[in-house]
Write an enzyme that holds these catalytic residues in place. Structure first.
Site, PDB file in Angstrom:
ATOM      1  CG  HIS A 129      -0.059   0.427   2.365  1.00  0.00           C
ATOM      2  ND1 HIS A 129      -0.292  -0.766   3.511  1.00  0.00           N
ATOM      3  CD2 HIS A 129      -0.341   1.535   3.044  1.00  0.00           C
ATOM      4  CE1 HIS A 129       0.407   0.049   4.573  1.00  0.00           C
ATOM      5  NE2 HIS A 129       0.281   1.763   4.413  1.00  0.00           N
ATOM      6  CG  ASP A 182       0.229  -3.229   2.991  1.00  0.00           C
ATOM      7  OD1 ASP A 182       1.120  -3.799   1.517  1.00  0.00           O
ATOM      8  OD2 ASP A 182      -0.272  -3.126   3.917  1.00  0.00           O
ATOM      9  CD  GLN A 214      -2.288   5.755  10.401  1.00  0.00           C
ATOM     10  OE1 GLN A 214      -2.426   6.081  11.078  1.00  0.00           O
ATOM     11  NE2 GLN A 214      -2.648   5.035   9.336  1.00  0.00           N
ATOM     12  N   GLY A 215       2.903   6.380   8.514  1.00  0.00           N
ATOM     13  CA  GLY A 215       3.806   6.294   8.364  1.00  0.00           C
ATOM     14  C   GLY A 215       4.888   5.537   8.770  1.00  0.00           C
ATOM     15  CG  ASP A 216       5.298   4.070  12.547  1.00  0.00           C
ATOM     16  OD1 ASP A 216       6.699   4.657  12.099  1.00  0.00           O
ATOM     17  OD2 ASP A 216       5.019   4.261  13.289  1.00  0.00           O
ATOM     18  CB  SER A 217       2.567   1.901   6.306  1.00  0.00           C
ATOM     19  OG  SER A 217       1.716   1.846   6.692  1.00  0.00           O
TER      20      SER A 217
HETATM   21  N1  ARG Z   1      -1.460   2.628   7.626  1.00  0.00           N
HETATM   22  C1  ARG Z   1      -0.729   3.244   7.997  1.00  0.00           C
HETATM   23  C2  ARG Z   1       0.934   3.465   7.165  1.00  0.00           C
HETATM   24  O1  ARG Z   1       0.064   3.575   5.956  1.00  0.00           O
HETATM   25  C3  ARG Z   1       0.043   2.346   8.982  1.00  0.00           C
HETATM   26  C4  ARG Z   1      -0.785   2.025  10.459  1.00  0.00           C
HETATM   27  C5  ARG Z   1       0.056   1.064  11.271  1.00  0.00           C
HETATM   28  N2  ARG Z   1      -1.523   1.213  12.288  1.00  0.00           N
HETATM   29  C6  ARG Z   1      -1.833   0.303  13.605  1.00  0.00           C
HETATM   30  N3  ARG Z   1      -2.342   0.602  14.361  1.00  0.00           N
HETATM   31  N4  ARG Z   1      -0.623  -0.170  13.629  1.00  0.00           N
HETATM   32  O2  ARG Z   1       1.854   4.070   7.800  1.00  0.00           O
END
Ligand code: ARG
Length: 258
Positions: A70, A115, A202-205
């Protein structure tokens, strides 16, 4: 499905973050990524990579970064991504920057499981790589996560790497939170189900979730993927289950020339 839509919104927000120079925290406080963690030491996780679209990753080979599907747009030639590595502080003079040449997004990726993605770099980096789990043997216990993402829901991106430890959450427990949005064969959950408080955000993905193997070496078991909010009680983090895709990832890396 509503949950998956939440994830898509997160990815869009990331793209916006990545357009802001400097990565200053939205509320003006100094800080580092991951909710409920502490700063990582320089050299502690030498294979950690920050990607310019606002994601994390790990060096799978010296010239290939393993990240989340993603985080990328698709597969093919791509020179638009910059990888920053070799420093916990992205603004440090030690930080090495290198461009992408190709992206391989997981075949069949449709926003539900699968993913993972690989990014080929323009040149090999002189840094260690992170071993990936080839079996489910390490899919339990306590995991470490690290990233330059938000330190709280809605928070800004960080310039210094932060880390935290999160316990394994079994599929049945995780499915109580996420129902059919969870793809148990392709995803592994982690976090403090009752208390929350520690999580990726968000941003750790795209960044790795990892633990020690019996030799004391770090081994990657997950890829930061999604969750409802960050660090909320009853909503653990959901990670791509690396062991499920170990063969596909290896084949993909080979197709990129290793
Ligand atoms: N989708 C998020 C990203 O793009 C990562 C989210 C992780 N969330 C969590 N609750 N562990 O950075």
């Amino acid at each position: 499905m509503a949950l998956k839509r939440t994830v898509a919104v997160g990815a869009v927000a990331l793209a916006v973050f990545s357009l802001q120079p400097g990565g200053a925290q939205a509320d003006g406080r100094p800080g580092q990524g991951v909710v409920g963690g502490v700063p990582a030491q320089q050299g502690e996780f030498p294979w950690m990579v920050r990607l310019s679209m606002g994601c994390g990753g790990a060096l799978y080979t010296r010239q290939i970064v393993l990240t989340a599907a993603h985080c990328v747009d698709g597969s093919g030639a791509n020179t638009s991504i910059t990888a920053t590595a070799g420093a916990v502080d992205l603004n440090s003079s030690q930080a090495v920057k290198v461009k992408s040449t190709r992206v391989l997004q997981a075949p069949g990726y449709d926003g539900n499981g699968k993913d993972w993605a690989l990014i080929k770099l323009a040149k090999p980096l002189d840094l260690p790589t992170l071993k990936t789990a080839g079996t489910t043997a390490y899919d339990s216990g306590t995991f470490t996560v690290a990233g330059w993402g938000a330190t709280r829901e809605g928070g800004g991106q960080q310039t210094k790497l932060r880390k935290a430890e999160v316990p394994y959450v079994d599929d049945a427990t995780c499915a109580k939170s996420y129902g059919s949005s969870l793809v148990p064969a392709e995803e592994i959950c982690a976090g403090y189900v009752e208390k929350g408080g520690v999580d990726t955000c968000q941003g750790d993905s795209g960044g790795p979730m990892f633990r020690k193997d019996e030799t004391g070496a770090w081994i990657q078991v997950g890829i930061v993927s999604w969750g409802t909010g960050c660090a909320r009680p009853r909503y653990p983090g959901v990670y791509t289950q690396v062991s499920t895709f170990a063969k596909d990832i290896a084949a993909g890396a080979a197709s990129l020339g290793g």
